[in-house]
Design a protein around this motif. Sequence first.
Motif, PDB file in Angstrom:
ATOM      1  N   LEU A 132       3.719  11.389 -18.878  1.00 32.66           N
ATOM      2  CA  LEU A 132       2.620  10.747 -19.596  1.00 32.66           C
ATOM      3  C   LEU A 132       1.734   9.940 -18.646  1.00 32.66           C
ATOM      4  CD1 LEU A 132       1.300  10.258 -22.319  1.00 32.66           C
ATOM      5  CD2 LEU A 132       2.854   8.347 -22.669  1.00 32.66           C
ATOM      6  N   SER A 133       2.354   9.182 -17.757  1.00 32.84           N
ATOM      7  CA  SER A 133       1.590   8.416 -16.779  1.00 32.84           C
ATOM      8  C   SER A 133       0.827   9.330 -15.826  1.00 32.84           C
ATOM      9  CB  SER A 133       2.523   7.505 -15.971  1.00 32.84           C
ATOM     10  OG  SER A 133       3.120   6.556 -16.807  1.00 32.84           O
ATOM     11  N   ALA A 134       1.467  10.409 -15.410  1.00 36.89           N
ATOM     12  CA  ALA A 134       0.810  11.365 -14.510  1.00 36.89           C
ATOM     13  C   ALA A 134      -0.391  12.008 -15.178  1.00 36.89           C
ATOM     14  CB  ALA A 134       1.803  12.434 -14.060  1.00 36.89           C
ATOM     15  N   ALA A 135      -0.251  12.376 -16.435  1.00 33.15           N
ATOM     16  CA  ALA A 135      -1.358  13.008 -17.152  1.00 33.15           C
ATOM     17  C   ALA A 135      -2.554  12.074 -17.270  1.00 33.15           C
ATOM     18  CB  ALA A 135      -0.894  13.453 -18.534  1.00 33.15           C
ATOM     19  N   LEU A 136      -2.299  10.842 -17.680  1.00 34.24           N
ATOM     20  CA  LEU A 136      -3.400   9.895 -17.840  1.00 34.24           C
ATOM     21  C   LEU A 136      -4.069   9.561 -16.509  1.00 34.24           C
ATOM     22  CD1 LEU A 136      -1.798   7.541 -20.497  1.00 34.24           C
ATOM     23  CD2 LEU A 136      -3.656   9.168 -20.839  1.00 34.24           C
ATOM     24  N   ALA A 137      -3.275   9.297 -15.497  1.00 34.21           N
ATOM     25  CA  ALA A 137      -3.843   8.956 -14.190  1.00 34.21           C
ATOM     26  C   ALA A 137      -4.636  10.124 -13.610  1.00 34.21           C
ATOM     27  CB  ALA A 137      -2.732   8.542 -13.228  1.00 34.21           C
ATOM     28  N   THR A 138      -4.115  11.328 -13.728  1.00 34.89           N
ATOM     29  CA  THR A 138      -4.811  12.499 -13.200  1.00 34.89           C
ATOM     30  C   THR A 138      -6.134  12.714 -13.915  1.00 34.89           C
ATOM     31  OG1 THR A 138      -2.724  13.540 -12.619  1.00 34.89           O
ATOM     32  CG2 THR A 138      -4.635  14.980 -12.772  1.00 34.89           C
ATOM     33  N   ALA A 139      -6.130  12.593 -15.224  1.00 31.37           N
ATOM     34  CA  ALA A 139      -7.368  12.784 -15.992  1.00 31.37           C
ATOM     35  C   ALA A 139      -8.425  11.761 -15.595  1.00 31.37           C
ATOM     36  CB  ALA A 139      -7.075  12.701 -17.486  1.00 31.37           C
ATOM     37  N   VAL A 140      -8.039  10.507 -15.527  1.00 29.86           N
ATOM     38  CA  VAL A 140      -9.006   9.457 -15.203  1.00 29.86           C
ATOM     39  C   VAL A 140      -9.542   9.618 -13.782  1.00 29.86           C
ATOM     40  CG1 VAL A 140      -9.271   6.970 -14.846  1.00 29.86           C
ATOM     41  CG2 VAL A 140      -8.107   7.815 -16.883  1.00 29.86           C
ATOM     42  N   VAL A 141      -8.662   9.824 -12.829  1.00 32.99           N
ATOM     43  CA  VAL A 141      -9.100   9.948 -11.432  1.00 32.99           C
ATOM     44  C   VAL A 141      -9.959  11.192 -11.224  1.00 32.99           C
ATOM     45  CG1 VAL A 141      -8.259  10.368  -9.077  1.00 32.99           C
ATOM     46  CG2 VAL A 141      -7.264   8.559 -10.450  1.00 32.99           C
ATOM     47  N   THR A 142      -9.559  12.303 -11.825  1.00 35.05           N
ATOM     48  CA  THR A 142     -10.326  13.538 -11.658  1.00 35.05           C
ATOM     49  C   THR A 142     -11.714  13.413 -12.267  1.00 35.05           C
ATOM     50  OG1 THR A 142      -8.300  14.837 -11.691  1.00 35.05           O
ATOM     51  CG2 THR A 142     -10.352  16.022 -12.093  1.00 35.05           C
ATOM     52  N   LEU A 143     -11.797  12.890 -13.479  1.00 35.16           N
ATOM     53  CA  LEU A 143     -13.100  12.733 -14.116  1.00 35.16           C
ATOM     54  C   LEU A 143     -13.961  11.717 -13.378  1.00 35.16           C
ATOM     55  CD1 LEU A 143     -11.999  12.918 -17.852  1.00 35.16           C
ATOM     56  CD2 LEU A 143     -13.213  14.672 -16.525  1.00 35.16           C
ATOM     57  N   ARG A 144     -13.355  10.663 -12.888  1.00 36.76           N
ATOM     58  CA  ARG A 144     -14.096   9.644 -12.131  1.00 36.76           C
ATOM     59  C   ARG A 144     -14.605  10.239 -10.814  1.00 36.76           C
ATOM     60  NH1 ARG A 144     -17.282   6.240 -10.805  1.00 36.76           N
ATOM     61  NH2 ARG A 144     -16.723   4.487  -9.512  1.00 36.76           N
ATOM     62  N   TRP A 145     -13.744  10.955 -10.103  1.00 42.09           N
ATOM     63  CA  TRP A 145     -14.154  11.584  -8.844  1.00 42.09           C
ATOM     64  C   TRP A 145     -15.283  12.582  -9.089  1.00 42.09           C
ATOM     65  CZ3 TRP A 145     -13.784  16.819  -7.547  1.00 42.09           C
ATOM     66  CH2 TRP A 145     -14.139  17.123  -6.235  1.00 42.09           C
ATOM     67  N   ARG A 146     -15.108  13.392 -10.108  1.00 41.21           N
ATOM     68  CA  ARG A 146     -16.094  14.423 -10.387  1.00 41.21           C
ATOM     69  C   ARG A 146     -17.451  13.824 -10.756  1.00 41.21           C
ATOM     70  NH1 ARG A 146     -16.085  19.961 -11.662  1.00 41.21           N
ATOM     71  NH2 ARG A 146     -18.288  20.440 -11.587  1.00 41.21           N
ATOM     72  N   SER A 147     -17.459  12.709 -11.476  1.00 43.77           N
ATOM     73  CA  SER A 147     -18.736  12.089 -11.827  1.00 43.77           C
ATOM     74  C   SER A 147     -19.441  11.538 -10.596  1.00 43.77           C
ATOM     75  CB  SER A 147     -18.545  10.997 -12.880  1.00 43.77           C
ATOM     76  OG  SER A 147     -17.888   9.882 -12.338  1.00 43.77           O
ATOM     77  N   THR A 148     -18.688  11.045  -9.618  1.00 49.32           N
ATOM     78  CA  THR A 148     -19.331  10.545  -8.399  1.00 49.32           C
ATOM     79  C   THR A 148     -19.817  11.688  -7.523  1.00 49.32           C
ATOM     80  OG1 THR A 148     -17.239  10.344  -7.211  1.00 49.32           O
ATOM     81  CG2 THR A 148     -18.010   8.394  -8.388  1.00 49.32           C
ATOM     82  N   VAL A 149     -19.103  12.813  -7.519  1.00 47.99           N
ATOM     83  CA  VAL A 149     -19.543  13.978  -6.752  1.00 47.99           C
ATOM     84  C   VAL A 149     -20.841  14.520  -7.345  1.00 47.99           C
ATOM     85  CG1 VAL A 149     -18.984  16.387  -6.197  1.00 47.99           C
ATOM     86  CG2 VAL A 149     -17.269  14.616  -5.896  1.00 47.99           C
ATOM     87  N   ALA A 150     -20.913  14.572  -8.664  1.00 44.74           N
ATOM     88  CA  ALA A 150     -22.129  15.054  -9.331  1.00 44.74           C
ATOM     89  C   ALA A 150     -23.298  14.131  -9.032  1.00 44.74           C
ATOM     90  CB  ALA A 150     -21.896  15.168 -10.828  1.00 44.74           C
ATOM     91  N   ARG A 151     -23.076  12.839  -9.022  1.00 46.42           N
ATOM     92  CA  ARG A 151     -24.146  11.873  -8.739  1.00 46.42           C
ATOM     93  C   ARG A 151     -24.624  12.008  -7.281  1.00 46.42           C
ATOM     94  NH1 ARG A 151     -25.133  11.370 -13.471  1.00 46.42           N
ATOM     95  NH2 ARG A 151     -24.053   9.926 -14.818  1.00 46.42           N
ATOM     96  N   GLN A 152     -23.678  12.214  -6.370  1.00 47.44           N
ATOM     97  CA  GLN A 152     -24.059  12.367  -4.959  1.00 47.44           C
ATOM     98  C   GLN A 152     -24.877  13.613  -4.748  1.00 47.44           C
ATOM     99  OE1 GLN A 152     -20.287  12.221  -2.983  1.00 47.44           O
ATOM    100  NE2 GLN A 152     -20.122   9.995  -3.142  1.00 47.44           N
ATOM    101  N   ALA A 153     -24.566  14.672  -5.485  1.00 47.43           N
ATOM    102  CA  ALA A 153     -25.302  15.929  -5.340  1.00 47.43           C
ATOM    103  C   ALA A 153     -26.731  15.779  -5.863  1.00 47.43           C
ATOM    104  CB  ALA A 153     -24.590  17.042  -6.105  1.00 47.43           C
ATOM    105  N   LEU A 154     -26.920  14.925  -6.883  1.00 47.07           N
ATOM    106  CA  LEU A 154     -28.249  14.705  -7.437  1.00 47.07           C
ATOM    107  C   LEU A 154     -29.097  13.815  -6.552  1.00 47.07           C
ATOM    108  CD1 LEU A 154     -27.384  14.164 -11.210  1.00 47.07           C
ATOM    109  CD2 LEU A 154     -28.399  16.196 -10.144  1.00 47.07           C
ATOM    110  N   SER A 155     -28.459  12.985  -5.763  1.00 46.46           N
ATOM    111  CA  SER A 155     -29.211  12.028  -4.919  1.00 46.46           C
ATOM    112  C   SER A 155     -29.907  12.684  -3.767  1.00 46.46           C
ATOM    113  CB  SER A 155     -28.272  10.950  -4.388  1.00 46.46           C
ATOM    114  OG  SER A 155     -27.692  10.262  -5.452  1.00 46.46           O
TER     115      SER A 155
END
Length: 155
Positions: A132-155
């Motif tokens: 349960l902890s692994a699932a939540l941490a993975t989801a949050v970190v992956t979505l957070r990382w992906r949102s910053t990658v998308a923002r960097q690509a737009l910049s």
Amino acid sequence: MPATKDRAGRSRAMPRPFTLWREVLTAYAAPALTAGAAAVATGQRDLALAAVTSIAGTSAAVAFLVGAWLRNGGRPRRWTTDLPRVVVAVVLVVAATGAAALLGWCAARWLPGHTLAPVGVRPERLGIDLPLSAALATAVVTLRWRSTVARQALS
């Protein structure tokens, strides 16, 4: 915080860049505080102990491992940036949850016969706490990382 325009022309604040130590700290603190508060509210000593060990510890460790892998390229990198972010998150959540479930299952069976655990420690909790902890941490970190990658690509 700098602002940017979204597709509709509205001004939005830029998210903070992906910083691994901040993600790991948050991954530890958030479940430790929430599970710890629930333990205090319900008077469950085993949950209070698990809150700062197996729950928050697993969350921080998984956040570090997944975050470091993503930050350092996530081999093969192409799929982590080309696929929709929800698909990337689901794939990584399934992988991390499966690994944590296997580890929790093995640990719950091995630890009682090989350690002198104090009274109140319930190793059978590992079968639930770790995945349960692994699932939540993975989801949050992956979505957070992906949102910053998308923002960097737009910049």
